[in-house]
Design a protein around this motif. Structure first.
Motif, PDB file in Angstrom:
ATOM      1  N   PRO A  44       8.255 -11.914  -1.908  1.00  0.00           N
ATOM      2  CA  PRO A  44       9.721 -11.685  -1.855  1.00  0.00           C
ATOM      3  C   PRO A  44      10.103 -10.254  -2.203  1.00  0.00           C
ATOM      4  CG  PRO A  44       9.251 -13.786  -2.886  1.00  0.00           C
ATOM      5  CD  PRO A  44       7.924 -13.101  -2.710  1.00  0.00           C
ATOM      6  N   LEU A  45       9.441  -9.686  -3.230  1.00  0.00           N
ATOM      7  CA  LEU A  45       9.733  -8.297  -3.592  1.00  0.00           C
ATOM      8  C   LEU A  45       9.340  -7.360  -2.466  1.00  0.00           C
ATOM      9  CD1 LEU A  45      10.502  -6.039  -5.564  1.00  0.00           C
ATOM     10  CD2 LEU A  45       8.175  -6.155  -6.480  1.00  0.00           C
ATOM     11  N   PHE A  46       8.139  -7.542  -1.927  1.00  0.00           N
ATOM     12  CA  PHE A  46       7.652  -6.666  -0.862  1.00  0.00           C
ATOM     13  C   PHE A  46       8.583  -6.709   0.351  1.00  0.00           C
ATOM     14  CE2 PHE A  46       5.046  -5.675   2.849  1.00  0.00           C
ATOM     15  CZ  PHE A  46       4.395  -4.523   2.441  1.00  0.00           C
ATOM     16  N   LEU A  47       9.001  -7.892   0.753  1.00  0.00           N
ATOM     17  CA  LEU A  47       9.854  -8.027   1.936  1.00  0.00           C
ATOM     18  C   LEU A  47      11.258  -7.485   1.672  1.00  0.00           C
ATOM     19  CD1 LEU A  47       8.733 -11.546   3.204  1.00  0.00           C
ATOM     20  CD2 LEU A  47       8.129  -9.305   4.151  1.00  0.00           C
ATOM     21  N   LEU A 229       8.787  -1.211  -6.491  1.00  0.00           N
ATOM     22  CA  LEU A 229       7.472  -1.662  -6.043  1.00  0.00           C
ATOM     23  C   LEU A 229       6.399  -1.364  -7.089  1.00  0.00           C
ATOM     24  CD1 LEU A 229       6.784  -3.005  -3.313  1.00  0.00           C
ATOM     25  CD2 LEU A 229       6.002  -0.783  -2.505  1.00  0.00           C
ATOM     26  N   ALA A 230       6.590  -0.282  -7.857  1.00  0.00           N
ATOM     27  CA  ALA A 230       5.550   0.167  -8.781  1.00  0.00           C
ATOM     28  C   ALA A 230       5.606  -0.535 -10.135  1.00  0.00           C
ATOM     29  CB  ALA A 230       5.662   1.678  -8.989  1.00  0.00           C
ATOM     30  N   ALA A 289       0.739   0.103  -1.370  1.00  0.00           N
ATOM     31  CA  ALA A 289       1.726  -0.906  -0.973  1.00  0.00           C
ATOM     32  C   ALA A 289       2.895  -0.241  -0.256  1.00  0.00           C
ATOM     33  CB  ALA A 289       2.207  -1.678  -2.204  1.00  0.00           C
ATOM     34  N   TRP A 290       3.300   0.940  -0.738  1.00  0.00           N
ATOM     35  CA  TRP A 290       4.362   1.699  -0.076  1.00  0.00           C
ATOM     36  C   TRP A 290       3.922   2.131   1.321  1.00  0.00           C
ATOM     37  CZ3 TRP A 290       9.354   2.395  -0.844  1.00  0.00           C
ATOM     38  CH2 TRP A 290      10.015   3.448  -0.205  1.00  0.00           C
ATOM     39  N   GLN A 291       2.664   2.519   1.467  1.00  0.00           N
ATOM     40  CA  GLN A 291       2.155   2.853   2.797  1.00  0.00           C
ATOM     41  C   GLN A 291       2.227   1.642   3.716  1.00  0.00           C
ATOM     42  OE1 GLN A 291       1.306   5.519   4.359  1.00  0.00           O
ATOM     43  NE2 GLN A 291       1.122   7.059   2.768  1.00  0.00           N
ATOM     44  N   GLY A 292       1.996   0.446   3.154  1.00  0.00           N
ATOM     45  CA  GLY A 292       2.141  -0.767   3.951  1.00  0.00           C
ATOM     46  C   GLY A 292       3.560  -0.928   4.465  1.00  0.00           C
ATOM     47  N   LEU A 294       5.598   1.561   5.089  1.00  0.00           N
ATOM     48  CA  LEU A 294       5.753   2.581   6.130  1.00  0.00           C
ATOM     49  C   LEU A 294       5.182   2.110   7.466  1.00  0.00           C
ATOM     50  CD1 LEU A 294       4.808   5.856   4.188  1.00  0.00           C
ATOM     51  CD2 LEU A 294       7.087   5.017   4.727  1.00  0.00           C
ATOM     52  N   TYR A 295       3.986   1.555   7.422  1.00  0.00           N
ATOM     53  CA  TYR A 295       3.339   1.140   8.665  1.00  0.00           C
ATOM     54  C   TYR A 295       4.018  -0.083   9.271  1.00  0.00           C
ATOM     55  CZ  TYR A 295      -0.383   4.547   8.275  1.00  0.00           C
ATOM     56  OH  TYR A 295      -1.074   5.729   8.226  1.00  0.00           O
ATOM     57  N   LEU A 296       4.477  -1.012   8.438  1.00  0.00           N
ATOM     58  CA  LEU A 296       5.217  -2.157   8.973  1.00  0.00           C
ATOM     59  C   LEU A 296       6.522  -1.707   9.618  1.00  0.00           C
ATOM     60  CD1 LEU A 296       4.725  -4.967   6.307  1.00  0.00           C
ATOM     61  CD2 LEU A 296       4.063  -5.024   8.712  1.00  0.00           C
ATOM     62  N   ALA A 297       7.214  -0.734   8.995  1.00  0.00           N
ATOM     63  CA  ALA A 297       8.437  -0.205   9.591  1.00  0.00           C
ATOM     64  C   ALA A 297       8.141   0.455  10.929  1.00  0.00           C
ATOM     65  CB  ALA A 297       9.096   0.793   8.635  1.00  0.00           C
ATOM     66  N   GLY A 298       7.020   1.185  11.008  1.00  0.00           N
ATOM     67  CA  GLY A 298       6.632   1.787  12.276  1.00  0.00           C
ATOM     68  C   GLY A 298       6.334   0.741  13.334  1.00  0.00           C
TER      69      GLY A 298
END
Length: 324
Positions: A44-47, A229-230, A289-292, A294-298
């Protein structure tokens, strides 16, 4: 074909850079501690962070749209922005994100100099906003007044601000002087038209100031999302430390050494936050996790473009039209 080979070669170089940096990170830091950090994150936090991140990029697209003087419709600008995000982060061998975004905008606007001026202006304003946030965070740190602490921070911030000011204000007169003095130089027409577009943008200080503040606000929200996130991972440092370290790490990550800053951003952020009490493995875990995000947004940007009937690669003819 030559353009495609060149793009693939650049992508491979950056991929190698990310691989080397990540290799060093996982060599020197305990892998178990990094992997354990991921287990502390909830879906839930990640999404929720992903959703807020996408809204920030809608705001970023609107800033670029304003710099183009709303010459295209906002849906077109939004589609182009997310296509650029997808190309920048997801596609091996594709044109850079800015080129894809500019190509789609130019296809609708047919005004290459205006598109180029807005794209470079947008990039420079973002860098200036990051430098301002970095300086603000640095000045709020308790250690800011100690001797020697300004060794890296102030010169980097001043260099970024000088670069942004030079691009926005110094380029038009310099370009006119150079191509008037030596009219035989190549790309004279393009240089003078871009200089004219930059000159028109520089004559709108209210717009530039507004977009600078707007960019700083967007970047501040992104920093807050990174903190959200951190913290569950175990990174607990003062807000001022985040506002100092996060923009500086992002500026470092813009160097053409990696894929979208992968590895470089995490390593830089860990090095900058450890003096404030953070554990390097936790910083790296939250950074990955932040890079994740970024890539999901891309990937979402790519899906939006494909579903709307577009393509992620910018055709060479379109890029050629921008320079004509």
């Amino acid at each position: 074909m030559a353009v495609g080979r060149s793009a693939m070669r650049k992508w491979l170089i950056r991929a190698s850079g990310s691989a080397v940096v990540l290799g060093f990170i996982f060599w020197f830091l305990p892998k178990e501690a990094i992997l354990q950090g991921f287990t502390r994150l909830s879906w839930p936090l990640f999404l929720s962070v992903l959703g807020a991140f996408l809204l920030c990029h809608v705001a970023t697209a609107s800033k670029w749209w304003l710099l183009m003087e709303r010459a295209v419709s906002f849906p077109v600008a939004l589609r182009a922005h997310f296509a650029g995000l997808a190309a920048n982060l997801c596609l091996p061998g594709a044109a850079g994100g800015d080129a894809v975004r500019a190509g789609l905008a130019h296809a609708a606007l047919r005004d290459g100099p205006k598109v180029a001026a807005a794209a470079v202006g947008d990039r420079m304003i973002d860098l200036a906003a990051l430098a301002c946030l970095m300086l603000t965070g640095f000045m709020l740190l308790p250690e800011a007044g100690e001797p020697g602490e300004q060794g890296m921070v102030v010169p980097v911030a001043m260099a970024v601000l000088a670069l942004a000011a030079a691009a926005l204000f110094a380029f038009p007169p310099v370009a006119r002087l150079v191509w008037t003095r030596w009219p035989g130089l190549p790309a004279r027409g393009l240089a003078l038209r871009v200089a004219e577009a930059f000159g028109a943008l520089a004559k709108r200080p209210v717009l530039l100031l507004f977009t600078l503040v707007y960019s700083a606000a967007i970047q501040s929200v992104l920093i807050w999302l990174s903190i959200r996130l951190a913290e569950p991972v175990g990174v607990h440092v003062p807000f001022a430390a985040w506002f100092f370290a996060w923009p500086l790490a992002k500026i470092i990550a813009t160097l053409p050494l990696s894929l979208g800053g992968l590895g470089v951003r995490e390593g830089s952020l860990a090095a900058l936050l450890v003096p404030f009490g953070a554990a390097a493995p936790d910083v790296v875990a939250s950074g990955l996790a932040w890079q994740g995000i970024l890539y999901l947004a891309g990937a979402i940007g790519a899906l939006i473009l494909v579903l709307s009937g577009g393509r992620l690669q910018t055709r060479a003819t379109t890029l050629k039209e921008i320079s004509e």
